[in-house]
Design a protein around this motif. Sequence first.
Motif, short mmCIF file in Angstrom:
data_model
loop_
_atom_site.label_atom_id
_atom_site.label_comp_id
_atom_site.label_asym_id
_atom_site.label_seq_id
_atom_site.Cartn_x
_atom_site.Cartn_y
_atom_site.Cartn_z
N PRO A 141 57.95 52.00 63.31
CA PRO A 141 56.31 52.12 63.12
C PRO A 141 55.58 50.82 62.69
CG PRO A 141 57.94 53.80 62.07
CD PRO A 141 58.82 52.76 62.67
N GLY A 142 56.09 49.86 62.15
CA GLY A 142 55.46 48.74 61.79
C GLY A 142 55.60 47.57 62.74
N GLY A 143 56.14 47.86 63.65
CA GLY A 143 56.31 46.74 64.84
C GLY A 143 57.65 46.09 64.91
N HIS A 144 58.19 45.46 65.98
CA HIS A 144 59.38 44.96 65.98
C HIS A 144 59.75 43.87 65.19
CE1 HIS A 144 62.90 43.28 67.78
NE2 HIS A 144 62.92 44.17 68.61
N PRO A 145 60.74 43.85 64.41
CA PRO A 145 61.22 42.80 63.51
C PRO A 145 60.95 41.44 64.00
CG PRO A 145 62.86 44.48 63.49
CD PRO A 145 61.89 44.87 64.55
N ARG A 146 61.32 41.30 65.11
CA ARG A 146 61.36 39.44 65.82
C ARG A 146 59.67 39.19 65.72
NH1 ARG A 146 62.03 37.16 71.69
NH2 ARG A 146 61.84 34.99 70.96
N LEU A 147 58.79 40.11 66.15
CA LEU A 147 57.34 39.74 66.14
C LEU A 147 57.00 39.68 64.92
CD1 LEU A 147 54.87 38.92 67.80
CD2 LEU A 147 54.27 41.61 67.97
N ARG A 148 57.20 40.46 63.99
CA ARG A 148 56.55 40.58 62.64
C ARG A 148 57.18 38.88 62.24
NH1 ARG A 148 57.92 46.23 59.86
NH2 ARG A 148 56.83 45.16 58.16
N LYS A 149 58.43 38.67 62.20
CA LYS A 149 58.78 37.48 61.74
C LYS A 149 58.22 36.26 62.43
CE LYS A 149 63.02 34.61 61.21
NZ LYS A 149 64.57 34.62 61.30
N VAL A 150 57.90 36.25 63.75
CA VAL A 150 57.35 35.12 64.25
C VAL A 150 55.77 35.15 63.96
CG1 VAL A 150 56.55 34.40 66.63
CG2 VAL A 150 58.84 35.11 66.21
N LEU A 155 51.10 32.70 61.31
CA LEU A 155 50.01 32.81 60.49
C LEU A 155 50.16 31.68 59.08
CD1 LEU A 155 49.41 36.66 60.35
CD2 LEU A 155 48.13 34.68 61.55
N ARG A 156 51.26 31.49 58.49
CA ARG A 156 51.41 30.59 57.57
C ARG A 156 51.13 29.03 58.09
NH1 ARG A 156 55.91 33.49 56.14
NH2 ARG A 156 57.53 32.00 57.19
N ARG A 157 51.54 28.77 59.20
CA ARG A 157 51.48 27.60 59.91
C ARG A 157 49.92 27.25 60.32
NH1 ARG A 157 51.77 26.00 65.28
NH2 ARG A 157 52.73 28.08 65.82
N VAL A 158 49.41 28.18 60.88
CA VAL A 158 47.96 27.96 61.62
C VAL A 158 46.97 28.37 60.64
CG1 VAL A 158 46.64 28.63 63.63
CG2 VAL A 158 49.01 28.17 63.95
N ARG A 159 47.14 29.34 60.07
CA ARG A 159 45.79 30.01 59.24
C ARG A 159 46.04 30.15 57.74
NH1 ARG A 159 42.45 29.27 60.00
NH2 ARG A 159 41.13 31.54 59.16
N GLY A 160 47.06 29.34 57.50
CA GLY A 160 47.13 29.24 55.98
C GLY A 160 47.46 30.39 55.20
N ALA A 161 47.95 31.43 55.70
CA ALA A 161 48.14 32.85 55.14
C ALA A 161 49.32 32.75 54.24
CB ALA A 161 48.37 33.88 56.21
N ALA A 162 49.17 33.57 53.09
CA ALA A 162 50.54 33.75 52.27
C ALA A 162 51.47 34.76 52.75
CB ALA A 162 49.95 34.27 50.96
N PRO A 163 52.85 34.28 52.61
CA PRO A 163 53.86 35.44 53.01
C PRO A 163 53.36 36.94 52.61
CG PRO A 163 54.87 33.25 51.94
CD PRO A 163 53.36 33.40 51.77
N GLY A 164 53.81 37.87 53.23
CA GLY A 164 53.29 39.11 53.14
C GLY A 164 53.92 39.98 54.22
N ASP A 165 53.60 41.23 54.05
CA ASP A 165 54.27 42.47 54.82
C ASP A 165 53.25 42.54 56.08
OD1 ASP A 165 55.82 44.41 55.99
OD2 ASP A 165 55.03 46.05 54.69
#
Length: 440
Positions: A141-150, A155-165
Motif C-alpha cells: 500500500p505505501g509503495g515498494h520498500p526499495r523505491l521508498r528508501k531511494v 530528497l535529503r540530498r537534493v531538496r534538503g528534506a528531513a527523514p520521514g515516512d
Amino acid sequence: MPGSQTNWGVLLELTGPGPKHEQLARALRRAIRDGGLADGVAVPPSRQLAADLGCSRWVVTQAYAQLVAEGYLAGRTGSATRVRRVGGAVTAKEPVPATPPRYDLAPGLPDLRHFPRRAWAEAVRGVLTTAPHTDFGLPEPGGHPRLRKVLAAYLRRVRGAAPGDVLVCGGVTDGVASVCRALVETGVTRLAVEDPGWTRLRRVAETAGMAVDPVPVDAEGIRVGDIPAGTRAVLVTPAHQFPTGVVLSPRRRAELLAWARDVDGLILEDDYDAEFRYDRRPVGTVQGTDPGRVALFGSVSKTLSPALGLGWAVLPPQWTLRTHAPPVVDQLALAAFLDSGGYDRHLRAARLRFRARRDRLVAALGPARLSGVAAGLHLVLHLDRDAADVVRRARRSGVKVADLDDYRVTPGEPALVLGYGNLADNAVEEAARLLREAAR
C-alpha cells in the motif's frame, strides 16, 4: 443552460461537513466549476431555492453572499444573481478550433520530446530481468520498500528534506487527496490555499469534504496573516509559487511555521518543479525545517512525464496513511533510474535546455511586462487589455495560452501564464510573434 425546470435538489446536493450554508456554498461552487451552472445563468431567488432545498432562506442568503465575495456569483440590486466566470470554471465560452494548437504554451508539461525513452526502457528491462518473483505480487500500500528508501535518500540530498515516512503515490494530486481525506476524518475540515493557485488541488480538497479558504499571494508568497481563524491546514508552493512564480521569503517561511505551531496545524508543501532553478540553487524545502508540521509532496510529472503516474509524500512521524501505489514495475524502474544516476543526468540536461528556452522566449516577447523568478516551466505575461480576449485571439492563430484568472478565485489584473516546457525550441520566436499580435 439551467432554467426554470432545473431540479435544484439534485444539482445542489447538501452533503459533507459543516453547517448547511457551507454545504450549499460548496455545492454551488462545485456546480459552477464543473459546468453545471454556466457563465451568466441566473440562480433562483433565495426564497425559491430555500423552498426547493427544504432549508431556511438564511442558509441560501449566506451561501450566496459567500460566493459573491469569492467572485463566483455577481449580485446587483434590482437584478437576478448570476454566475460569474472564475478561476478554473468550466463555463460557456466561445468555441475554439477542434484542431490541436500549433504552439502549446499552456503550463504544466515538461518537454515530452526529450523523455529519456532509452534509459527508461533499460531500467524497465533491468527490473523484469532481475527482480525476484515475489515483487510481482500485489503492490504494498505505501509503495515498494526499495523505491521508498531511494526516494528518501534523493530528497535529503537534493531538496534538503528531513527523514520521514516516504510513501509512494500516483502523484501530487493523489497524495494531497489522501491527506485531505485523513484531515477530514480527524475533524480538520478547512484548508487555506494560495490565490492564485493550482485549480485541480482546490477541487481535490473540496471533493474530500474540505471547505477551501483562498489566501492572497504577494511578492513574498502567501500572506500568512490572512489565513482565516479556525483554519488548521494550508497548501503552499514555497519554492516556486504556481502560477505567480514568486519564492516564499524567509520571513514568510518563519511566519508560516509559527502559524502551524500556534494552531496545531499542518502545512501541505507542493514541491512540484523545484528541480528547475536557473539563476541560483533552489531553496530547500520547508519540510526540512520542521518535519513534524509539514507534509511534502512531489512527483516526476514535471521532470519526466505525467503519464508515468509516479509521486511521493513525506509525512510527519505521527501520521499513518495508506496510499494506492502505482504499478510495482514502474516503481522499481524509477528506483533503478535514480540509483544509476540517470535521473540526475536527465535533470542536468533539462535545466540547460529550459534555461535557454526561457531566455529565448523572454527575448522574443520584446518589451513585455513579465514576472516570475528564473525557474520552473512557466512565466507570467501582464497585459493592458482583457486576457480572455487575448486567449481567444491567440487560439485562433494556433497558439494555446492560459488566462491567469483560470487559477484565481478572485479575478484580478489581466495576465497570461505562459508555459514553455513542451514548446519546441525552433517554435519559440514564431509563437511569441503570434502572441504579440493577439495581444496588440
